[in-house]
Write a protein that holds these residues in place. Structure first.
Motif, PDB file in Angstrom:
ATOM      1  N   LEU A   1     -37.231 -43.667 -45.599  1.00 50.87           N
ATOM      2  CA  LEU A   1     -37.431 -44.363 -46.879  1.00 50.87           C
ATOM      3  C   LEU A   1     -36.105 -44.883 -47.403  1.00 50.87           C
ATOM      4  O   LEU A   1     -35.040 -44.356 -47.072  1.00 50.87           O
ATOM      5  CB  LEU A   1     -38.029 -43.397 -47.915  1.00 50.87           C
ATOM      6  CG  LEU A   1     -39.370 -42.761 -47.558  1.00 50.87           C
ATOM      7  CD1 LEU A   1     -39.721 -41.675 -48.563  1.00 50.87           C
ATOM      8  CD2 LEU A   1     -40.465 -43.835 -47.523  1.00 50.87           C
ATOM      9  N   GLN A   2     -36.156 -45.891 -48.273  1.00 51.35           N
ATOM     10  CA  GLN A   2     -34.923 -46.348 -48.911  1.00 51.35           C
ATOM     11  C   GLN A   2     -34.655 -45.502 -50.163  1.00 51.35           C
ATOM     12  O   GLN A   2     -35.581 -44.880 -50.703  1.00 51.35           O
ATOM     13  CB  GLN A   2     -34.998 -47.825 -49.249  1.00 51.35           C
ATOM     14  CG  GLN A   2     -36.179 -48.244 -50.085  1.00 51.35           C
ATOM     15  CD  GLN A   2     -36.183 -49.748 -50.326  1.00 51.35           C
ATOM     16  OE1 GLN A   2     -35.158 -50.347 -50.627  1.00 51.35           O
ATOM     17  NE2 GLN A   2     -37.338 -50.365 -50.197  1.00 51.35           N
TER      18      GLN A   2
ATOM     19  N   LYS B   1     -35.554 -48.861 -54.124  1.00 52.40           N
ATOM     20  CA  LYS B   1     -37.016 -49.014 -54.064  1.00 52.40           C
ATOM     21  C   LYS B   1     -37.568 -49.501 -55.409  1.00 52.40           C
ATOM     22  O   LYS B   1     -38.503 -50.282 -55.478  1.00 52.40           O
ATOM     23  CB  LYS B   1     -37.620 -47.654 -53.709  1.00 52.40           C
ATOM     24  CG  LYS B   1     -39.124 -47.581 -53.717  1.00 52.40           C
ATOM     25  CD  LYS B   1     -39.695 -48.240 -52.495  1.00 52.40           C
ATOM     26  CE  LYS B   1     -41.223 -48.233 -52.519  1.00 52.40           C
ATOM     27  NZ  LYS B   1     -41.783 -49.174 -51.582  1.00 52.40           N
TER      28      LYS B   1
END
Ligand code: SF4
Ligand code: SF4
Length: 260
Positions: A154-155, A160
């Motif tokens: 995930l970022q 995000k």
């Protein structure tokens, strides 16, 4: 592409909403900063610290053609979301005596709070004033580069959440290409005061958090020549060793002289 990652924060897209600050706090369970106002700005958090791992600075530009907004007669706001730079040569990491600060496989500098003994050596060794000790807790804290999220593919929470894509995140080479293209585009639209900030020419050796800003980067607490304090250690030890050698030679000479 390598798995080494970076932030690119493009201040020309920032609207000062502070969603990145909030998302960071929520994901990392960082305490609130309260409602104390500086008296100089609408920014209530003021600077990066143990409870502010992303900080959106508000910079008011006096009327000046080419800086800030489009109208040369009006003052305008500039916003920039600041963060730990995750330096290539990180003063905090070099100074830490307990190994609490480590380099991750993504290139970020991670502070393991359960290993921190609260000595604050990292605090004085950061050229950007990022890391801070929480005096109530006794340990130092800073941005983790959302290591737990990156491990899951995930970022980071701030990138995000940002509604304008002012905070970009991805492989470091990709971020550099995006920055070059964006600067060309902004220049072609007449913005001659755009700067790319990544101090590769200094002892910091570049960062994993680069910025695009308008006007002087110093306005956004981005120093032109940040220095890693430990770069002077080698010279210091060399000078001390030479001094000790001269002292020793003098003592031997004096001793031999008294024997005659
Ligand atoms: S900006 Fe400061 S706290 Fe962040 S990695 Fe560099 S030296 Fe460490
Ligand atoms: S979320 Fe994006 S637009 Fe909002 S303050 Fe942060 S960087 Fe700026």
């Amino acid at each position: 592409m390598s798995q080494v990652t970076a932030f690119l924060t493009d201040s020309t897209l920032c609207i000062g909403c502070k969603a990145c600050e909030v998302a960071c706090k929520e994901w990392n369970q960082v305490e609130a900063d309260g409602y104390d106002w500086s008296g100089f700005s609408y920014d209530n958090t003021g600077h990066l610290g143990h409870s502010t791992w992303r900080h959106v600075s508000f910079v008011e530009h006096a009327p000046e053609p080419g800086v800030g907004g489009n109208d040369a007669d009006l003052a305008s706001w500039g916003f920039e979301s600041d963060v730990c730079k995750h330096c290539e040569n990180a003063g905090c990491l070099e100074a830490c005596p307990t190994g609490a600060l480590t380099r991750t496989e993504f290139g970020g500098v991670y502070l393991q709070s359960d290993v921190c003994n609260g000595c604050s050596y990292c605090v004085v060794s950061c050229p950007f004033g990022v890391v801070q000790k929480n005096v109530k807790d006794g340990r130092a804290f800073k941005c983790t580069f959302c290591y737990d999220r990156q491990k899951e593919g995930l970022q980071p929470a701030c990138a995000k959440t940002c509604p304008t894509e002012s905070i970009k995140f991805g492989p470091i080479e990709e971020m550099e290409l995006i920055a070059q293209e964006r600067i060309k585009e902004l220049n072609s639209r007449g913005m001659d005061d755009v700067h790319y900030y990544n101090p590769t020419h200094t002892s910091v050796g570049g960062t994993h958090a680069a910025f695009i800003v308008r006007g002087d980067p110093k306005q956004y607490n981005l120093p032109p020549n940040p220095e890693v304090p430990t770069q002077y250690l080698k010279d210091g030890w060399t000078g001390a060793a030479i001094g000790a050698g001269i002292l020793l030679a003098g003592s031997i000479f004096a001793f031999l002289g008294t024997k005659r």
